[in-house]
Design a protein around this motif. Structure first.
Motif: not given
Length: 829
Positions: A685-714
């Motif tokens: 589970e993740f909580s409080g992740a900033q969309a702006a920080s996530l966008a910075a990883l792609t060297k873009e400025n495509w959004g803002t806000g706070t993202i939370s959620g759950r995941y399962r991945l293989t």
């Protein structure tokens, strides 16, 4: 010859044959019983008894049959008879019958039981019997013609048993299935041949081998039996070592091996020459595979004197084994034992042990293979070892010890039970062993009935310490280690059961460098304190750095040796500073390429068809790992921690916590490197992740806000491309107070108070299966696809119109459509 005479001869022959077959069983020689009994008793010097009805048979050779034959013993040796036999068959010499003499050719004892008794005076009951027999005038057994003296019969026993008694006590040891043959080979010599199986009456024995004795003794001409010359050879073959220990001590000591023994004794009972050869193959403990077996051979010669002799110019002793000389080749070297030994309890001895070019690790091998639960016998005395030098050609190291003294002293009180008397302990005088330190390490060995202990105190170079440990077989692998160790410890080798040697005490390490397979750069250990005991090794206050990186570490380690259940798992609690995946990849991956750091696990653990003798793949450990900063390109996680379990190339991370993208994460991940292809799986589970920080990883400025959620991945694979192709899972998310700068709705960037949805990950894309967005323009239903190549195909459906978003993530194309009326609009970027 006429037919009538031929028929008469045939009839006569048939009558003779019928008489030979049917008459002997009914013929008894009862009237000869007393005379025959008296004659045999006088000849043997012992009372002889058997059934009164003496049987007789003609075929295949005339013979007397004596049943329930008993040969009494001398009363000085006890009331039991010397010999019992079910039947004794005395075959007659046909040639002697023609001369009117009764001469026995062969005596056969069926299933006899012999009692060999040794009285308190040290004499055997067989001695006087052999002496008396040899003094009766007889001719050789194989003599072709009758002589003035009768020919000595060929005496044999079938399936007999030999019991041994010391006074009135019958020992458990004996020989079963024993065949004996005795005959007079020449005028003054008797030959003996014996073959039997050693047994114990109080234990079930198997694989004790076969004992064969063959030789001769000379006629006694008035002298006592001790002066009768003899020459005998003994062979003991196909014996199993565990069964030999059970035969001698009553219990299998856990040793295994094939044993062959040959011995030659020549002389008299007073003075004899002894020669022997022992060969042991596949020597090992029962719990060690035969691939780890040893083998050795030894040859010994000695002189035995019943009257005794001189051990040294000042000391003499009775029952002396002198001129003892034993040699055993050992892996290119030799061990020799020379001296003299008195068999009188507490008697003197003088033993010299010589060893040349002996591999020191052989001592550890012999200890591992040979130790058991036997308590050592008490002994006394002292000795001296001169010119001791230990060489380790493989280690390019020599250890010159010089002269040592040793002695036997009472075992210390703390090493024995409260109610136990003080057995003697072997102590060797402390000696210095130079190991590269400012001062040599002082070594003090002690051997008690419970264990062997080697105490070490001083300062030495770790490289020299490991070389010495490998020389003695305490360390099996080569380690490239440098640094200094301050020692105050002991190596303890228990004699109880099959416990392995272990260390006890403490050591302080400083300025240590350690290299291991799979790690291309050395670990530098600035300091560490080590505590060791029978249960394991424990490292406290550990601090160091991985050379060539910014990775610094501190914490503790536990390396257990004994565990109550299952294989032992190491424990740890480590704290690391900065861990940069690109930095580690440059170190571990010689063919480093930017962005290809997923090949790093293959370097660490092997896989994808590679063979890798990595230390990490051999680890079985559990503990906690804390990393201040975890750097994966542009993504930086801080305060990361996890409980980690590593076994057989499989890693399991539970309670994975950390902060990244200004939010928090908790979950668990598994990485499996045991197969050809690494496999990963995780959830969290993740909580409080900033969309702006996530966008910075792609060297873009495509959004803002706070993202939370759950995941399962293989995922699985050794490259980024393989991981993309195999990625599969699902994501549930909630995006609050967000803004999509590249998506325009009614002429302005699309803003929303919350966006919730579910997405499936597969085939290199994220499929939004259902979603709801509460935007400024009303409630929007969302669905569509986002590929790993950042291509969009999304549909936002409002109350009156729909928005289709497609194209590249950086510059999407927008297309509006109203309900029931399709209106095209220009693409806005």
């Amino acid at each position: 010859m006429s037919g009538r005479w031929r028929r008469r001869w045939v009839l006569a022959l048939l009558l003779v044959l019928a008489a030979a077959l049917f008459l002997p069983p009914v013929i008894t020689l009862k009237r000869f019983h007393k005379d025959l009994q008296t004659s045999l008793s006088r000849a043997l010097g012992r009372n002889v008894s058997f059934r009164e009805n003496i049987g007789f048979r003609l075929l295949p050779q005339p013979a007397f049959v004596l049943e329930n034959f008993v040969l009494s013993d001398d009363p000085a040796f006890g009331p039991e008879p010397m010999l019992r036999a079910e039947t004794v068959t005395a075959r007659l010499r046909l040639s002697s019958l023609w001369r009117g003499r009764l001469e026995i050719a062969r005596l056969t004892f069926d299933y006899p039981s012999w009692n060999l008794v040794r009285n308190e005076a040290g004499r055997w009951n067989l001695e006087s019997l052999l002496q008396r027999t040899s003094q009766v005038p007889t001719a050789p057994t194989a003599a072709s013609r009758a002589q003035a003296a009768p020919r000595f019969p060929y005496i044999e026993t079938d399936n007999g048993r030999i019991n041994v008694k010391l006074g009135a006590e019958k020992l458990a040891h004996g020989l079963a299935d024993t065949d004996i043959a005795l005959w007079q080979g020449s005028e003054d010599a008797w030959n003996l041949r014996l073959e039997g199986t050693p047994v114990r009456t109080d234990a079930y024995m198997t694989d004790t081998g076969t004992v064969r004795i063959e030789g001769s003794f000379t006629r006694s001409k008035g002298e006592p039996i001790e002066q009768t010359p003899f020459d005998y050879r003994l062979e003991w073959e196909k014996a199993q070592l565990g069964q030999i220990t059970a035969l001698l001590s009553g219990r299998d000591r856990g040793w295994r091996g094939d044993v062959d023994l040959t011995a030659h004794a020549q002389g008299t009972l007073d003075q004899m020459r002894l020669e022997s050869r022992l060969n042991v193959r596949d020597f090992r403990r029962y719990d060690i595979s035969s691939r780890d077996a040893l083998g050795f051979a030894a040859e010994c010669t000695a002189n035995f004197s019943k009257r005794g002799g001189a051990i040294s110019p000042e000391v003499s002793a009775p029952l002396l084994l002198s001129a003892l000389d034993c040699k055993s080749p050992v892996r290119g070297g030799e061990v020799a034992l020379r001296g003299a030994w008195s068999f009188v309890p507490g008697g003197p001895y003088q033993i010299n042990l010589f060893a040349a070019e002996i591999p020191a690790d052989l001592l550890a091998d012999l200890y591992r293979h040979a130790k058991n639960r036997e308590r050592r016998r008490r002994a006394g005395g002292s000795g001296r070892i001169t010119g001791l030098q230990l060489s380790a050609p493989s280690q390019k190291t020599d250890f010159l010890i010089g002269d040592l003294t040793f002695g036997f002293t009472p075992t210390p009180a703390h090493q024995r039970k409260a109610d136990e008397t003080a057995p003697l302990a072997l102590t060797i005088s402390p000696f210095p062993l130079p190991l590269g330190g400012a001062k040599p390490v002082i070594i003090a060995p002690t051997v008690t009935a419970q264990s062997a202990t080697v105490r070490m105190k001083g300062t030495g170079e770790i490289k020299s310490l490991l070389a010495a440990a490998k020389t003695f077989g305490l360390v099996q692998r080569d380690y490239e280690v440098g640094g200094i160790a301050q020692l105050d410890l002991a190596v303890v080798a228990p004699f109880t059961g099959f416990a392995a040697p272990h260390f006890e005490g403490e050591a302080q390490l400083s300025s240590v460098t350690f290299e291991a397979a799979g790690i291309p750069a050395p670990l530098v250990i600035r300091a560490a304190g080590i505590q060791m005991d029978a249960n394991g090794v424990y490292v406290e206050k550990l601090s160091g750095q991985l050379t060539g990186t910014h990775v610094q570490f501190d914490g503790r380690l536990g390396l257990p040796i004994r565990c109550s259940a299952g294989p032992c798992a190491d424990s740890f609690d480590l704290r690391l500073t900065d861990v940069d995946f690109d930095e580690l990849n440059r170190l571990f991956n010689p063919a480093f390429r930017t962005g290809d750091w997923m090949s790093l696990p293959r370097r660490l653990f092997g896989g994808d068809g590679e063979t890798n003798d990595s230390l990490l793949r051999r680890i079985n450990a559990r503990g906690k790992l804390t990393v201040n900063r975890l750097i994966m390109r542009s993504l930086i996680a801080t305060g990361a921690s996890a409980n980690v379990a590593i076994s057989g190339g499989q890693l399991r991370f539970t309670d994975v916590r950390g902060e990244a993208l200004a939010g928090k994460h908790v979950g668990e991940w598994t990485a499996d490197f045991s197969g050809d292809t690494p496999a990963y799986s995780g959830s969290g589970e993740f909580s409080g992740a900033q969309a702006a920080s996530l966008a910075a990883l792609t060297k873009e400025n495509w959004g803002t806000g706070t993202i939370s959620g759950r995941y399962r991945l293989t995922l699985n694979g050794t490259s980024a491309a393989a991981l993309r192709q195999s990625a599969a899972g699902r994501i549930d998310f909630t995006w609050k107070n967000g803004l999509l700068r590249r998506v325009l709705w009614e002429g302005a960037p699309l803003g929303f108070t919350d966006w919730t949805g579910k997405a499936a990950v597969e085939s290199e894309k994220v499929t939004l299966t259902s979603g709801t967005m509460h935007a400024s323009g009303g409630k929007l239903e969302t669905s569509g696809i986002i590929t790993f190549d950042r291509e969009l195909d999304l549909l936002l459906s409002g109350p009156a119109s729909d928005l289709h978003v497609s194209g590249a993530f950086e510059r999407p194309a927008l297309k509006f459509a109203t309900r029931n009326t399709e209106e095209a609009s220009s693409t806005r970027k």
